[in-house]
Design a protein around this motif. Structure first.
Motif, PDB file in Angstrom:
ATOM      1  N   GLY A 130       0.825  -1.671   0.020  1.00 38.79           N
ATOM      2  CA  GLY A 130      -0.264  -0.134   0.540  1.00 38.79           C
ATOM      3  C   GLY A 130       0.636   0.973   0.130  1.00 38.79           C
ATOM      4  O   GLY A 130       1.892   1.399   0.227  1.00 38.79           O
ATOM      5  N   ILE A 131      -0.120   2.348   0.187  1.00 38.04           N
ATOM      6  CA  ILE A 131       0.843   3.896  -0.256  1.00 38.04           C
ATOM      7  C   ILE A 131       0.368   4.844   0.772  1.00 38.04           C
ATOM      8  O   ILE A 131      -0.857   4.712   0.538  1.00 38.04           O
ATOM      9  CB  ILE A 131       0.765   4.513  -1.842  1.00 38.04           C
ATOM     10  N   THR A 132       0.873   4.748   1.221  1.00 36.02           N
ATOM     11  CA  THR A 132       0.521   5.885   2.435  1.00 36.02           C
ATOM     12  C   THR A 132       1.200   7.119   2.435  1.00 36.02           C
ATOM     13  O   THR A 132       2.416   7.482   2.551  1.00 36.02           O
ATOM     14  CB  THR A 132       0.684   4.923   4.280  1.00 36.02           C
ATOM     15  N   TRP A 133       0.338   8.264   2.779  1.00 33.45           N
ATOM     16  CA  TRP A 133       1.052  10.053   1.477  1.00 33.45           C
ATOM     17  C   TRP A 133       1.149  11.004   3.082  1.00 33.45           C
ATOM     18  O   TRP A 133       0.843  10.484   4.254  1.00 33.45           O
ATOM     19  CB  TRP A 133      -0.362  10.467   1.012  1.00 33.45           C
ATOM     20  N   TRP A 134       2.382  11.357   2.650  1.00 33.87           N
ATOM     21  CA  TRP A 134       2.780  12.104   3.853  1.00 33.87           C
ATOM     22  C   TRP A 134       2.694  13.763   3.345  1.00 33.87           C
ATOM     23  O   TRP A 134       3.244  14.262   3.012  1.00 33.87           O
ATOM     24  CB  TRP A 134       4.532  12.106   4.120  1.00 33.87           C
ATOM     25  N   SER A 135       1.593  14.332   4.203  1.00 31.51           N
ATOM     26  CA  SER A 135       0.978  13.861   4.785  1.00 31.51           C
ATOM     27  C   SER A 135      -0.537  14.086   4.517  1.00 31.51           C
ATOM     28  O   SER A 135      -0.724  14.776   3.538  1.00 31.51           O
ATOM     29  CB  SER A 135       1.425  14.515   6.582  1.00 31.51           C
ATOM     30  N   SER A 136      -1.548  13.937   5.225  1.00 30.68           N
ATOM     31  CA  SER A 136      -2.534  14.723   5.314  1.00 30.68           C
ATOM     32  C   SER A 136      -3.352  15.987   5.380  1.00 30.68           C
ATOM     33  O   SER A 136      -3.924  16.344   4.797  1.00 30.68           O
ATOM     34  CB  SER A 136      -3.422  14.618   6.754  1.00 30.68           C
ATOM     35  N   HIS A 137      -2.113  17.041   6.398  1.00 30.19           N
ATOM     36  CA  HIS A 137      -2.805  18.421   6.353  1.00 30.19           C
ATOM     37  C   HIS A 137      -1.938  19.494   6.801  1.00 30.19           C
ATOM     38  O   HIS A 137      -0.445  18.628   7.194  1.00 30.19           O
ATOM     39  CB  HIS A 137      -3.980  18.975   7.873  1.00 30.19           C
ATOM     40  N   ASP A 138      -1.422  20.437   5.787  1.00 31.15           N
ATOM     41  CA  ASP A 138       0.359  21.171   6.505  1.00 31.15           C
ATOM     42  C   ASP A 138      -0.190  21.705   7.751  1.00 31.15           C
ATOM     43  O   ASP A 138      -1.025  20.935   8.220  1.00 31.15           O
ATOM     44  CB  ASP A 138      -0.513  22.814   5.414  1.00 31.15           C
ATOM     45  N   ILE A 139       0.841  22.090   7.757  1.00 26.75           N
ATOM     46  CA  ILE A 139       1.316  22.714   9.150  1.00 26.75           C
ATOM     47  C   ILE A 139       1.023  24.610   9.260  1.00 26.75           C
ATOM     48  O   ILE A 139       1.861  25.167   8.668  1.00 26.75           O
ATOM     49  CB  ILE A 139       2.581  22.812   9.620  1.00 26.75           C
ATOM     50  N   ASP A 140       0.387  24.460  10.109  1.00 26.13           N
ATOM     51  CA  ASP A 140       0.099  26.203  10.487  1.00 26.13           C
ATOM     52  C   ASP A 140       1.486  27.113  10.747  1.00 26.13           C
ATOM     53  O   ASP A 140       2.021  26.741  11.392  1.00 26.13           O
ATOM     54  CB  ASP A 140      -1.044  26.384  11.392  1.00 26.13           C
ATOM     55  N   ARG A 141       1.532  27.665   9.477  1.00 27.34           N
ATOM     56  CA  ARG A 141       3.148  28.931   9.620  1.00 27.34           C
ATOM     57  C   ARG A 141       3.097  29.906  11.043  1.00 27.34           C
ATOM     58  O   ARG A 141       4.415  30.467  11.214  1.00 27.34           O
ATOM     59  CB  ARG A 141       2.989  29.346   7.983  1.00 27.34           C
ATOM     60  N   ARG A 142       2.144  30.539  11.431  1.00 23.53           N
ATOM     61  CA  ARG A 142       1.766  30.232  12.950  1.00 23.53           C
ATOM     62  C   ARG A 142       3.242  29.417  13.955  1.00 23.53           C
ATOM     63  O   ARG A 142       3.592  29.971  14.454  1.00 23.53           O
ATOM     64  CB  ARG A 142       0.591  31.028  13.129  1.00 23.53           C
TER      65      ARG A 142
END
Length: 389
Positions: free
Chosen positions: A289-301
């Motif tokens: 299988g393939i598991t993408w990094w990542s689900s959501h961005d990191i808040d630039r704050r």
């Protein structure tokens, strides 16, 4: 728990959209469910989640039950959205930061891999969390930790010690959670660095399947750029190395991390990189299988992350689907509609066996003569790697 290799699984490494992994300190079940709804909407079937070790075990004698309950709620939330879950235990290393409890630091300092005192504490932690998450029917795997070899050299170890460390903790996982996959996860220095104390044999011998992490900033993007054949086939190359090195020809390989880091993959090319990389690796018969990094961005704050870490998400922090996410969703739809065809493959002999001669690992690294020969051969179709006996 092993899927039909003709229908590889697709998932994402879950990075919470609100507050990154610091969100475990003030867990919001509504926010978690919103994030998981995003991922289910792409057609994904699983997520990999990351409880943070020192926040569950701040003292060697304390396991915080409330923190485990928050983890269990994330697992339940995933189930509500039709997602199965793999849980990583020892974080350990996340997005360039290391998280270690105070009882292994300062004048308590010892090697995570060699200290018997730390091993006793880790064993208690691994047992407690594995036992808890195994109670959930949608948990399919438990990995010791996220790229635990990132914790060396700050924690000294040898090949013998790192192997024994993983073996012992995998036994603990299996006793606590006998019905789920028990896994060991390292980044690709184990394949490419001659003096690295985590070995290729550990990747393919320890645990119930092999895991590989394909990151093009390891040097491969410098070989031929963001859409060059070396870059686009790096995931397939790592899957091939793992499959060739295993003594078990049927052992699956999980592409547990892959993503579109800038500036190696510029934003305007990330959708194409995603589509073509998936196309090139999906037909590998070893692929689980393939598991993408990542689900959501990191808040630039949030401060002090390497710049490339902020924008690796399939979704923005305000839940907007990004081009790579759409490309991945389209690929999933097509693959599930048409299935996977395993094309006839050529072969290419490696110059040495990494099981028996890990000191020569640089000869496998991106840009090496063997790697370039494999890339060239791969341009005309799949290429199986064979090893000298």
């Amino acid at each position: 728990m092993l899927s039909d290799p003709a229908t590889p699984r697709f998932g994402a490494n879950y990075v919470p959209s609100q507050g990154w992994f610091y969100s475990w300190l003030d867990y919001d079940p509504v926010a978690a469910r919103r994030d998981l709804a995003d991922l289910a909407g792409l057609g994904l079937d699983h997520v990999r989640v990351f409880p943070v070790w020192p926040w569950i075990q701040p003292n060697r004698a304390i396991i915080r039950e409330h923190a485990i309950e928050d983890l269990l709620d994330v697992i339940d939330a995933a189930a509500e959205h039709g997602l199965t879950v793999a849980v990583d235990l020892i974080q350990g290393h996340l997005s360039s930061f290391d998280f270690l409890p105070s009882w292994v630091l300062t004048w308590h300092r010892g090697s995570l891999f060699e200290s018997e005192t730390i091993r006793d504490g880790l064993t208690a932690y691994v047992d407690a969390v594995a036992r808890a998450v195994a109670s959930k029917p949608n948990v399919f795997a438990i990995t010791l930790g996220n790229e635990v070899n990132n914790l060396w050299p700050d924690s000294s170890t040898t090949p013998e010690a790192s192997t024994a460390w993983a073996q012992d903790l995998l036994v603990t996982v299996k006793k606590a959670a006998p019905d789920v996959l028990a896994l060991h996860s390292v980044f690709d220095d184990a394949w490419y660095k001659p003096d690295h104390p985590f070995l290729p044999a550990d990747v393919v011998d320890l645990g119930d399947l092999s895991t590989v992490h394909s990151w093009v900033f390891n040097g491969v993007s410098r070989v031929d750029g963001p859409l060059g054949p070396a870059t686009l086939t790096h995931a397939d190359y790592l899957v091939e190395l793992a499959a060739a090195t295993s003594l078990d020809s049927s052992r699956p390989v999980w592409l547990q991390e892959i993503g579109v880091p800038g500036p190696d993959i510029p934003a305007h090319l990330q959708a194409e990189f995603t589509s073509r990389t998936v196309e090139l690796v999906i037909g590998n018969p070893a692929l689980w299988g393939i598991t993408w990094w990542s689900s959501h961005d990191i808040d630039r704050r949030l401060l002090d992350f390497p710049d490339r870490e902020y924008d690796l998400g399939l979704f923005t922090v305000d839940h907007q689907r990004k081009p790579a996410a759409q490309a991945l969703a389209d690929a999933i739809t097509e693959i599930r509609a048409t299935g996977v065809t395993h094309q006839p493959a050529g072969t290419l002999g490696a110059p040495f066996n990494p099981r028996t001669d890990p000191s020569r690992r640089a000869e496998l690294a991106p840009g090496s003569a063997f790697h370039q020969a494999w890339v060239e051969a791969r341009t005309t179709g799949p290429v199986r790697i064979t090893l000298p006996s």
